[in-house]
Structure formats: structure tokens, C-alpha cells
Design a protein around this motif. Sequence first.
Motif, PDB file in Angstrom:
ATOM      1  N   ARG A 233      55.706 107.637  86.721  1.00 17.36           N
ATOM      2  CA  ARG A 233      57.151 107.900  86.798  1.00 17.36           C
ATOM      3  C   ARG A 233      57.682 107.588  88.204  1.00 17.36           C
ATOM      4  O   ARG A 233      58.775 107.053  88.371  1.00 17.36           O
ATOM      5  CB  ARG A 233      57.438 109.355  86.415  1.00 17.36           C
ATOM      6  CG  ARG A 233      57.273 109.601  84.905  1.00 17.36           C
ATOM      7  CD  ARG A 233      57.541 111.047  84.524  1.00 17.36           C
ATOM      8  NE  ARG A 233      56.406 111.917  84.798  1.00 17.36           N
ATOM      9  CZ  ARG A 233      55.333 112.027  84.023  1.00 17.36           C
ATOM     10  NH1 ARG A 233      55.253 111.345  82.906  1.00 17.36           N
ATOM     11  NH2 ARG A 233      54.321 112.830  84.345  1.00 17.36           N
ATOM     12  N   ALA A 236      58.384 103.858  88.628  1.00 12.70           N
ATOM     13  CA  ALA A 236      59.670 103.444  88.058  1.00 12.70           C
ATOM     14  C   ALA A 236      60.825 103.875  88.961  1.00 12.70           C
ATOM     15  O   ALA A 236      61.773 103.112  89.216  1.00 12.70           O
ATOM     16  CB  ALA A 236      59.826 104.039  86.655  1.00 12.70           C
ATOM     17  N   HIS A 237      60.725 105.100  89.491  1.00  8.83           N
ATOM     18  CA  HIS A 237      61.751 105.639  90.392  1.00  8.83           C
ATOM     19  C   HIS A 237      61.897 104.732  91.625  1.00  8.83           C
ATOM     20  O   HIS A 237      63.006 104.349  92.012  1.00  8.83           O
ATOM     21  CB  HIS A 237      61.307 107.054  90.809  1.00  8.83           C
ATOM     22  CG  HIS A 237      62.250 107.782  91.707  1.00  8.83           C
ATOM     23  ND1 HIS A 237      63.292 108.554  91.224  1.00  8.83           N
ATOM     24  CD2 HIS A 237      62.312 107.867  93.057  1.00  8.83           C
ATOM     25  CE1 HIS A 237      63.947 109.083  92.250  1.00  8.83           C
ATOM     26  NE2 HIS A 237      63.367 108.675  93.370  1.00  8.83           N
ATOM     27  N   GLN A 239      60.873 101.605  91.956  1.00 10.25           N
ATOM     28  CA  GLN A 239      61.292 100.233  91.626  1.00 10.25           C
ATOM     29  C   GLN A 239      62.803 100.150  91.436  1.00 10.25           C
ATOM     30  O   GLN A 239      63.424  99.142  91.772  1.00 10.25           O
ATOM     31  CB  GLN A 239      60.540  99.722  90.395  1.00 10.25           C
ATOM     32  CG  GLN A 239      59.152  99.229  90.786  1.00 10.25           C
ATOM     33  CD  GLN A 239      58.272  98.866  89.614  1.00 10.25           C
ATOM     34  OE1 GLN A 239      58.294  99.556  88.586  1.00 10.25           O
ATOM     35  NE2 GLN A 239      57.495  97.814  89.738  1.00 10.25           N
ATOM     36  N   SER A 240      63.401 101.220  90.897  1.00  9.30           N
ATOM     37  CA  SER A 240      64.865 101.215  90.756  1.00  9.30           C
ATOM     38  C   SER A 240      65.520 101.328  92.127  1.00  9.30           C
ATOM     39  O   SER A 240      66.517 100.669  92.410  1.00  9.30           O
ATOM     40  CB  SER A 240      65.341 102.389  89.911  1.00  9.30           C
ATOM     41  OG  SER A 240      64.677 102.415  88.707  1.00  9.30           O
ATOM     42  N   ALA A 241      64.919 102.164  93.000  1.00  4.03           N
ATOM     43  CA  ALA A 241      65.532 102.383  94.311  1.00  4.03           C
ATOM     44  C   ALA A 241      65.349 101.183  95.232  1.00  4.03           C
ATOM     45  O   ALA A 241      66.194 100.907  96.082  1.00  4.03           O
ATOM     46  CB  ALA A 241      64.920 103.626  94.955  1.00  4.03           C
ATOM     47  N   PRO A 243      64.414  97.515  94.466  1.00  4.46           N
ATOM     48  CA  PRO A 243      64.001  96.367  93.653  1.00  4.46           C
ATOM     49  C   PRO A 243      63.359  95.307  94.552  1.00  4.46           C
ATOM     50  O   PRO A 243      63.915  94.962  95.588  1.00  4.46           O
ATOM     51  CB  PRO A 243      65.309  95.848  93.043  1.00  4.46           C
ATOM     52  CG  PRO A 243      66.338  96.876  93.355  1.00  4.46           C
ATOM     53  CD  PRO A 243      65.848  97.744  94.456  1.00  4.46           C
ATOM     54  N   ASN A 244      62.179  94.841  94.170  1.00  2.30           N
ATOM     55  CA  ASN A 244      61.439  93.818  94.931  1.00  2.30           C
ATOM     56  C   ASN A 244      60.958  94.275  96.301  1.00  2.30           C
ATOM     57  O   ASN A 244      60.457  93.465  97.072  1.00  2.30           O
ATOM     58  CB  ASN A 244      62.286  92.559  95.146  1.00  2.30           C
ATOM     59  CG  ASN A 244      62.116  91.626  93.994  1.00  2.30           C
ATOM     60  OD1 ASN A 244      61.056  91.592  93.383  1.00  2.30           O
ATOM     61  ND2 ASN A 244      63.161  90.906  93.669  1.00  2.30           N
TER      62      ASN A 244
END
Length: 456
Positions: A233, A236-237, A239-241, A243-244
Motif C-alpha cells: 500500500r 502505491a501511496h 507512486q501517486s505522490a 510519479p516516476n
Amino acid sequence: MLIDQLKKIVGSKGWTTDPAELESYVTEWRGQVRGATPIVVAPADTGEVAAIVRLCAAQDVAIVPQGGNTGMCAGAVPDDSGNQVVLSLSRMNCIRNVDAVNFSMEVEAGCILEKIQKAAKKFDRYFALSLGAEGSCQIGGNLATNAGGVNVLRYGTARAQVLGLEVVLADGTIIDSLRSLRKDTAGYDLKQLFIGSEGTLGIITAATLKLFPDPGEMSTALLALRSSGDAVRLLAHLQSALPNGIEAFELVSDFVFGLVKKHIPNSTMPFSESAPWYVLLETATGGEPEILENILASAVDAVLIIDAVIAKNSSEAARLWRLRHSISEAERAEGASLKHDISVPISAMEEFLRRGDELITRLAPNGQLVAFGHVGDGNLHYNVILPTEMNDGAQLTDAIYALATELGGSFSAEHGIGQTKRDYLTRYRSQAEVELMRTLKRAIDPGNILNPGKVI
Ligand code: FAD
Ligand code: 2HG
Ligand code: ZN
């Protein structure tokens, strides 16, 4: 006769038959598989590699290409017949050129990975492959195994770092595809055939590698977690905050860091209290530390992490990475273990870990799980130290591979097949896939000269 001819090709600096010197070439990294060879030859250039292959092919003698011999599946060591010749690429270690404008470099196959990283850095460029064995593994071995490592999440595996390749085929033909193009659709992409083929289709003698702009200073942090599910989790947290922006996301259990503390001198954890799991995180936010601080604060609020330590400088970051990169050595020092280099879709990671635990409890009670790895890629090293009363872990290994497969995963994520996983390849790849692999092997190496007994 053959031995004398081989010596003549490579000259006095390029061979050994001394039993004491041969030992390290015939024994794999963990010392669990040991073969035999009459000679190790170390050619100085591609022409000598081709001459060796032509000679061995004519006399029907098998060749085992060897890089740094850090592979995890005994792919680089000969069998115990005593007839296979080991061909070490170690003397072919030149960086032929760095083209900073084209973001590429041409290197010989025997270059140590770390030397390549440093050479790129001198030109403000970045070679993205990085792994614990980088001080001794060679780029030829990295490409032959399609190595993964800690930066796959952002940059892809070794395969993605290659623009061109030079390869010697089983009859001594030299294939020169050392182009440095990012676009080239002229026919089959032959280089990809040899990458990941573990020396069974050709001997890689040089490569043109892809470089990136130097990302500069990174932010490195060690995070303490309550559960492995929280790691998924958290990924995912983050990666959203960012990106790349995530360079590495490595999961390590508390038991595993315990092994590191036990066996590796001067290794201490930066937390006063232990947690069940840890994530070593690296992000491309080096210049602006507050970005990572804010994101981690939000992860604490979301109850995804218990605590975090952000490295204040590069030597603190290196200390954290040393803990991670020492794991294999610590595990080896603890004794024999079953290695399971599995991958599953990241969405199935939590279920894999839960059901894997159940398998260990049922099939190897008192077995100790050594779980760590590149969870950002869905790749976990799900190793198990067997209890002393158990001397065969085959049933547990079968069950773990079956579980990974059921969840849409692979029994071999990044270490390859070598000698130790051959049977699983025929079990877990379809008959049509295995037959196509055999057809390719027969077509390219009809005499079965190149690394026979490995992969297929
Ligand atoms: P070797 O072990 O010498 O050879 C591996 C295979 O490639 C053999 O089949 C050999 O025949 C073939 N080969 C070697 N050179 C050539 C060539 N020039 N042409 C054709 N075939 C060749 N692996 C990962 O993927 N990710 C990791 O994070 C990782 N971490 C590691 C950490 C440690 C501490 C250790 C010891 C190993 C680790 N490995 C990892 C495994 C290993 O380092 C890699 O597989 C590495 O790419 C192997 O390189 P090598 O030069 O040692 O190859
Ligand atoms: C790593 O990620 C390597 O450190 C080695 O792939 C894994 O020792 C292992 O099982
Ligand atoms: Zn790994």
C-alpha cells in the motif's frame, strides 16, 4: 593437444591449469555446486574468443562462459565431467568509448559493473543497472542473465539498458551489432536473443549501453513498517505522490536484518526499536529533502509506516545501502538455504506472503523465512533456512513455485535458470514455449558447445 592449442591462442597471460587457481572458477558463489575443468582460458580480445570457440567446436568440446561468477544458479561453472573449458571474460575489461552526446557507451564484456557506473558518472551520465554484486559482477554476466537489481522500478532490467551487442556464435562467427541507436527496426532484434540466454546461445564480447542524465543526489530513507501488506500500500501511496520519482523500493524483514547484524561487522540499524518489516526507499528528490519529509509524514498519517530515518548525507545513505547489499553474504554465512527468486503481480504480493507463510508452517515447521527483495517490481527473494532435522526442501520449493505460478507469477524473476532450476523451466513453461526454446538452441548451437546443461 587441445590444451596446448588453447594456450597458444591466449598466450602466457591468458590461461591457468593450476588446481588451486581453478578452484574459484569451478565453484559457484555459495559453494553449493562444484564442477571441474582442465583449463581456464582468458582471451584478450574478441578475435581470441572466436579462435577458442572455433577450436573447441572442431573438437566437440564444451565451453562455459564466465563473468564475475556471482550468479545464483550455478550457470557459470562447468559440470563435473572435467571436460568443459571455462572461458573467463575478465581480461576483456576496456571501456571502449563514452558518447556523452548520444548518451551511450561501448564496453567490453568483462568490465566490472561498478567501473561502468563510475565511467558514466565522469561524463555526468548515469548507467542505471545496480546490484549488490556490482563490485565483482561483469556486464557480460549481467546481460547474459538479464539481471535486475535495485533500479528496475524506474529504469527496467539489464535488457532495457542495451543499444547494441557484439557476440561470438557457436561456430566462431562474430556478430557485430554494436549500434548505438534508439530506433532500429531492421529485421529481428538479434541482441535481445542473447540477453538472458545465460551463455547458451553465444558469448557476449562487448555491448553498447544506454546512459541517462545523472540524476544527481538522491534521498535515501529506511522506513519501519507493521506488515508486508503495508509495504504494497505504501508503494502505491508513494507512486501517486512521486510519479516516476521512486528509484528503489526494497522490502526487508526484521529477521533478515538480524542476519546482517549477526554476520556483517559494523552493521547497526538506525532505529532504537525493531519493527517486523522495513523498506529501503530511494527517491530522486535529493536537492529538496522537504519533499520526501512531507510525503513520509503523509504516510505516517495514513498509518502505512511506523517510523522513518532519512539519510542526512551520502555516507549515511551508503550505510543504509550497505545493510541491504550485505544480505546475501549474511545469509551465506548463516549456512545453506533454499533460494526462491519469485515474482508475482504486485497486487498478489500480500496473498503470496500470507500463503507462503502457511506453506512453511506446514512443510518446514521451524524453517526460517529469509524474505527480502525488489517489491516495487513484484520480485521477492523468498528464501528459507531449513531446520536442521530436514535435509530435503524439494517439496517446499515445489509448493512455493506452484503458489507463485497460481498467482500469475514466475519461479525465476531475475537470477535465471542455470543448472539449478532447469527442471522447473520445463514444468512451468508451456510445452510450446519449451519446444521453441529448444528449436532456437538447436538452430544457433547445433553441436551443443555453448554452456550445455544450462537453462534448457
Ligand atoms: P556469472 O555468474 O559469471 O555468469 C552468469 C551466467 O552468465 C552464466 O550462465 C554464464 O555462463 C553467463 N555469462 C557470463 N558472462 C557471459 C558472457 N560474456 N557471455 C555469455 N554468457 C556469459 N542478480 C540480480 O539480478 N539482481 C540482484 O539484485 C542481484 N544481487 C546480487 C547480490 C549479490 C551479493 C550476489 C552475489 C549476486 C547478486 N545477483 C543479483 C546475482 C548475480 O550477481 C547476477 O546474476 C549477475 O548479473 C551475474 O554476473 P556475473 O558477471 O557474476 O556472471
Ligand atoms: C539481491 O536482491 C540478490 O540481493 C540476491 O538478488 C538474492 O541472495 C539472494 O537470494
Ligand atoms: Zn535481487
